[in-house]
Design an enzyme around this catalytic site. Structure first.
Site, PDB file in Angstrom:
ATOM      1  CG  HIS A 190     -36.721 -43.038 -18.901  1.00 45.73           C
ATOM      2  ND1 HIS A 190     -36.808 -41.665 -18.910  1.00 45.73           N
ATOM      3  CD2 HIS A 190     -37.753 -43.471 -18.128  1.00 45.73           C
ATOM      4  CE1 HIS A 190     -37.854 -41.288 -18.191  1.00 45.73           C
ATOM      5  NE2 HIS A 190     -38.430 -42.357 -17.683  1.00 45.73           N
TER       6      HIS A 190
ATOM      7  NE  ARG B  25     -41.987 -46.156 -19.594  1.00 48.48           N
ATOM      8  CZ  ARG B  25     -41.786 -45.308 -18.634  1.00 48.48           C
ATOM      9  NH1 ARG B  25     -40.647 -45.287 -18.001  1.00 48.48           N
ATOM     10  NH2 ARG B  25     -42.738 -44.484 -18.298  1.00 48.48           N
TER      11      ARG B  25
ATOM     12  CG  HIS C 114     -39.549 -42.939 -21.976  1.00 50.10           C
ATOM     13  ND1 HIS C 114     -40.407 -42.662 -23.012  1.00 50.10           N
ATOM     14  CD2 HIS C 114     -40.256 -42.730 -20.843  1.00 50.10           C
ATOM     15  CE1 HIS C 114     -41.579 -42.279 -22.521  1.00 50.10           C
ATOM     16  NE2 HIS C 114     -41.513 -42.319 -21.200  1.00 50.10           N
TER      17      HIS C 114
HETATM   18  P1  FAD Z   1     -32.646 -37.664  -8.600  1.00 51.16           P
HETATM   19  O1  FAD Z   1     -33.936 -36.972  -8.589  1.00 51.16           O
HETATM   20  O2  FAD Z   1     -32.013 -37.884  -9.910  1.00 51.16           O
HETATM   21  O3  FAD Z   1     -31.650 -36.845  -7.668  1.00 51.16           O
HETATM   22  C1  FAD Z   1     -30.282 -37.179  -7.621  1.00 51.16           C
HETATM   23  C2  FAD Z   1     -29.561 -36.073  -6.882  1.00 51.16           C
HETATM   24  O4  FAD Z   1     -28.230 -36.480  -6.578  1.00 51.16           O
HETATM   25  C3  FAD Z   1     -29.415 -34.785  -7.681  1.00 51.16           C
HETATM   26  O5  FAD Z   1     -29.614 -33.716  -6.792  1.00 51.16           O
HETATM   27  C4  FAD Z   1     -27.958 -34.817  -8.149  1.00 51.16           C
HETATM   28  O6  FAD Z   1     -27.395 -33.558  -8.426  1.00 51.16           O
HETATM   29  C5  FAD Z   1     -27.315 -35.457  -6.947  1.00 51.16           C
HETATM   30  N1  FAD Z   1     -26.021 -36.102  -7.191  1.00 51.16           N
HETATM   31  C6  FAD Z   1     -25.736 -37.088  -8.073  1.00 51.16           C
HETATM   32  N2  FAD Z   1     -24.440 -37.429  -7.971  1.00 51.16           N
HETATM   33  C7  FAD Z   1     -23.907 -36.668  -6.991  1.00 51.16           C
HETATM   34  C8  FAD Z   1     -22.608 -36.536  -6.422  1.00 51.16           C
HETATM   35  N3  FAD Z   1     -21.560 -37.262  -6.839  1.00 51.16           N
HETATM   36  N4  FAD Z   1     -22.414 -35.641  -5.423  1.00 51.16           N
HETATM   37  C9  FAD Z   1     -23.442 -34.864  -4.984  1.00 51.16           C
HETATM   38  N5  FAD Z   1     -24.681 -34.925  -5.508  1.00 51.16           N
HETATM   39  C10 FAD Z   1     -24.902 -35.819  -6.487  1.00 51.16           C
HETATM   40  N6  FAD Z   1     -40.549 -41.502 -12.599  1.00 51.16           N
HETATM   41  C11 FAD Z   1     -41.834 -41.607 -12.210  1.00 51.16           C
HETATM   42  O7  FAD Z   1     -42.147 -42.341 -11.262  1.00 51.16           O
HETATM   43  N7  FAD Z   1     -42.796 -40.873 -12.837  1.00 51.16           N
HETATM   44  C12 FAD Z   1     -42.509 -40.031 -13.868  1.00 51.16           C
HETATM   45  O8  FAD Z   1     -43.387 -39.382 -14.390  1.00 51.16           O
HETATM   46  C13 FAD Z   1     -41.169 -39.937 -14.306  1.00 51.16           C
HETATM   47  N8  FAD Z   1     -40.839 -39.137 -15.352  1.00 51.16           N
HETATM   48  C14 FAD Z   1     -39.522 -38.987 -15.681  1.00 51.16           C
HETATM   49  C15 FAD Z   1     -39.181 -38.095 -16.690  1.00 51.16           C
HETATM   50  C16 FAD Z   1     -37.844 -37.868 -16.991  1.00 51.16           C
HETATM   51  C17 FAD Z   1     -37.468 -36.903 -18.080  1.00 51.16           C
HETATM   52  C18 FAD Z   1     -36.827 -38.558 -16.283  1.00 51.16           C
HETATM   53  C19 FAD Z   1     -35.385 -38.315 -16.590  1.00 51.16           C
HETATM   54  C20 FAD Z   1     -37.171 -39.465 -15.290  1.00 51.16           C
HETATM   55  C21 FAD Z   1     -38.514 -39.691 -14.983  1.00 51.16           C
HETATM   56  N9  FAD Z   1     -38.887 -40.581 -13.983  1.00 51.16           N
HETATM   57  C22 FAD Z   1     -40.196 -40.684 -13.613  1.00 51.16           C
HETATM   58  C23 FAD Z   1     -37.877 -41.228 -13.153  1.00 51.16           C
HETATM   59  C24 FAD Z   1     -37.750 -40.428 -11.839  1.00 51.16           C
HETATM   60  O9  FAD Z   1     -37.809 -39.063 -12.126  1.00 51.16           O
HETATM   61  C25 FAD Z   1     -36.467 -40.719 -11.104  1.00 51.16           C
HETATM   62  O10 FAD Z   1     -36.266 -42.103 -11.004  1.00 51.16           O
HETATM   63  C26 FAD Z   1     -36.502 -40.138  -9.701  1.00 51.16           C
HETATM   64  O11 FAD Z   1     -36.834 -38.786  -9.754  1.00 51.16           O
HETATM   65  C27 FAD Z   1     -35.169 -40.339  -9.021  1.00 51.16           C
HETATM   66  O12 FAD Z   1     -35.164 -39.643  -7.809  1.00 51.16           O
HETATM   67  P2  FAD Z   1     -33.877 -39.678  -6.917  1.00 51.16           P
HETATM   68  O13 FAD Z   1     -34.139 -38.796  -5.762  1.00 51.16           O
HETATM   69  O14 FAD Z   1     -33.501 -41.081  -6.669  1.00 51.16           O
HETATM   70  O15 FAD Z   1     -32.721 -39.067  -7.849  1.00 51.16           O
HETATM   71  C1  SIN Z   2     -43.261 -40.516 -18.524  1.00 50.53           C
HETATM   72  O1  SIN Z   2     -43.899 -39.509 -18.217  1.00 50.53           O
HETATM   73  O2  SIN Z   2     -43.419 -41.121 -19.577  1.00 50.53           O
HETATM   74  C2  SIN Z   2     -42.228 -41.028 -17.587  1.00 50.53           C
HETATM   75  C3  SIN Z   2     -42.869 -41.884 -16.597  1.00 50.53           C
HETATM   76  C4  SIN Z   2     -41.854 -42.735 -15.912  1.00 50.53           C
HETATM   77  O3  SIN Z   2     -40.699 -42.801 -16.302  1.00 50.53           O
HETATM   78  O4  SIN Z   2     -42.252 -43.403 -14.942  1.00 50.53           O
END
Ligand code: FAD
Ligand code: SIN
Length: 529
Positions: free
Chosen positions: A345, A284, A238
């Protein structure tokens, strides 16, 4: 042994959405390694990309996604995810999610934000805390379901598969060994359907926007179990993470640039016009590389993001969390530019799945950042990840509900064996290896790569892995040790994938191969153990 119909690893948007869909059809366990809200989802700022306005179209969103993905997206997957997005978002709103609205001629409508690479305003958001609002709406839904049990502070160590247990024929996932962080005991969870929803791997790098949970556990577990892992060379950096000695990690959303924020050098000069016609709102990968190049050229530790030309009241209302957090570090973003640097990111690759989240291992699904469906290609379009997680969780749930796997005859899952393992007396060796690995990934496998640096990194990671493997067998496992083992595996996968891609494409920029090779378009990098 704990037995469930559906076992979900992870409580972010992917895991929770899937849980809500399968709960009416059986008993569900959600295993999550920290508290239930702790996830990348919880920190998402910008929002969810989806076609909801009359000015926008599926065609335009598909086009923007393909453009950002630099020739590596699977177009059929992109189209389906974009088409199904609005219906999934309507369900989220029904569940209680409140997106920001604006009033036009006395009528309220969704306030749509803009981010890099989008040709339209199409980002639904809740001010600048979209992820927190989504996570709490989903958790409230889960709390209302008697069929779902959440196991907090439970760390999934490894998948149990029929192949690992020595059974011939189809490789089937049967369960998971899980460390209860509080008791220190390892338990066995068994289920017919297992979902990996463990998110990404930002912590493999020294500087990241990700919280501590993002250690690539799902990718590492799936790799050890024999699943295919694809496109791990495409790590998205990012462009704008807050630069401040006291800030551990804090993202300055791309939406700030979407609302007019301009990138400048420390001397206050705009520089993005030299790199892309969309300037500060270019995709990006382009922006992160441009900042990297400016910083290397001038020797500066950061560049500036300036939104002070916008009215203070607008900034405070649109970005309350960014405003408040920066103010805590002594930066008033309404009056002065924000010091920013790129940081790791998002993991565009992951466990190879189809659009329904099915992996190569029967009974094992993967959804969200842990997976590689083909939506993102070589570079994810901003705010497409929350969208992918929502759509694919729904599709995977329907698949899993419809598919009733037959029992595997004669398989008995053995309990976890600790053998002669004893407590590790010098924890400093673990933290030293963590630091070494993350720094070498940042220095040698970052935004700009060369084959020499990649080869160097490969050797060092292999040495570290040897040491880590010794700790793993000799000592009683702890979450720190397990995470270290996983980030080392993920580092190895990123490096091997980057070495296999002999071209620059999207997020994989290699000075030894500065151009993209048309022969490599549509060619995924797939690794298997
Ligand atoms: P996560 O939400 O990361 O959840 C993973 C889960 O797995 C967590 O509960 C964790 O504790 C658990 N876990 C991991 N390993 C283990 C293990 N070994 N045992 C048990 N539990 C485990 N994307 C967008 O589309 N829009 C945005 O605005 C955006 N903004 C972002 C801002 C930030 C600061 C960040 C870091 C990311 C952003 N992203 C955004 C990316 C997006 O947030 C993520 O890609 C998305 O939320 C991932 O969702 P997920 O459910 O796959 O994983
Ligand atoms: C951001 O708010 O810039 C993150 C958006 C994203 O990772 O998709």
């Amino acid at each position: 042994m704990k037995q469930f119909d559906y076992l979900i690893l992870g409580s972010g948007i992917a895991g929770l959405s899937f849980a809500l869909k399968v709960a009416p059809h059986g008993r569900v366990a959600i295993v999550t390694k920290k508290s239930r809200a702790e996830s990348n989802t919880n920190y998402a700022q910008g929002g969810i990309a989806a076609v909801t306005s009359k000015e926008d179209s599926v065609e335009a969103h598909v086009r923007d996604t393909l453009e950002a993905g630099a020739g590596l997206c699977k177009e059929a997957v992109v189209r389906k995810i974009v088409e199904e997005g609005p219906a999934r978002i309507a369900e989220l709103i029904e569940l209680g999610m409140k997106f920001s609205e604006r009033e036009i001629n006395g009528t309220k409508e969704l306030d749509l934000g803009r981010e890099g690479g989008h040709s339209q305003r199409r980002i639904l958001h809740a001010k600048d805390v979209t992820g927190r609002e989504i996570e709490s709406a989903l958790l409230a839904g889960v709390a209302a379901q008697p069929n779902i049990e959440v196991f907090e502070n439970h760390f999934a160590i490894d998948l149990i598969t029929s192949q690992k247990l020595g059974h011939a024929g189809e490789n089937r996932c049967l369960g998971v060994y899980v460390l209860d962080n509080k008791s220190g005991k390892v338990e066995t969870f068994a289920a017919k359907t297992i979902l990996l929803a463990t998110g990404g791997c930002g912590k493999v790098y020294l500087y990241t926007t990700n919280p501590d949970i993002a250690t690539g556990d799902g990718v590492a577990m799936a790799y050890r179990a024999g699943a295919a892992i694809a496109n791990m060379e495409f790590i998205q950096f990012h462009p704008t993470c807050l630069y401040h000695p006291r800030a551990k990690t804090f993202l300055i959303s791309e939406a700030v640039r979407g609302e007019g924020g301009i990138l400048k050098t420390r001397q206050g000069e705009e520089f993005m016009d030299k790199f892309h016609p969309l300037k500060s709102l270019a995709p990006r990968d382009v922006v992160a590389r441009a900042i990297d190049s400016e910083m290397k050229k001038s020797g500066a530790d950061f560049v500036l993001l300036d939104i002070t030309h916008k009215p203070a009241q607008f900034i405070i209302e649109r970005f309350p969390n960014i405003y408040k957090t920066c103010l805590q570090f002594g930066i008033d973003i309404t009056k002065e530019p924000i010091p920013v640097v790129p940081a790791a990111h998002y993991q565009c690759g992951g466990v190879l799945t189809n659009i329904d989240g099915e992996t190569e291992i029967a009974g094992l699904y993967a959804v969200g950042e842990v997976s590689c469906t083909g939506l993102h290609g070589a570079n994810r379009l901003a705010s497409n990840s929350l969208l992918e997680a929502l759509v694919c969780a729904d599709r995977a749930a329907h698949k899993a509900i419809a598919h009733k796997p037959s029992p595997v005859d004669g398989v008995k899952i053995p309990p976890w064996q600790s053998g002669k393992a004893h407590n590790l007396d010098e924890l400093v060796v673990i933290s030293h290896n963590w630091d070494e690995l993350r720094r070498l990934m940042w220095d040698y496998v970052g935004i700009v790569r060369t084959n020499k640096r990649l080869q160097r990194a490969k050797k060092r990671v292999a040495n570290l892995q040897e040491e880590i493997q010794e700790y793993y067998w000799d000592f009683i496992v702890t979450a720190d040790l397990l995470e270290l083992r996983n980030i080392a595996t993920v580092a190895q996968l990123i490096i091997e994938s980057a070495l296999q891609r002999t071209e620059s494409r999207g997020l994989n920029y290699n000075l030894d191969f500065p151009n993209s090779d048309p022969a490599c378009a549509q060619r995924d990098t797939v690794l298997r153990k």
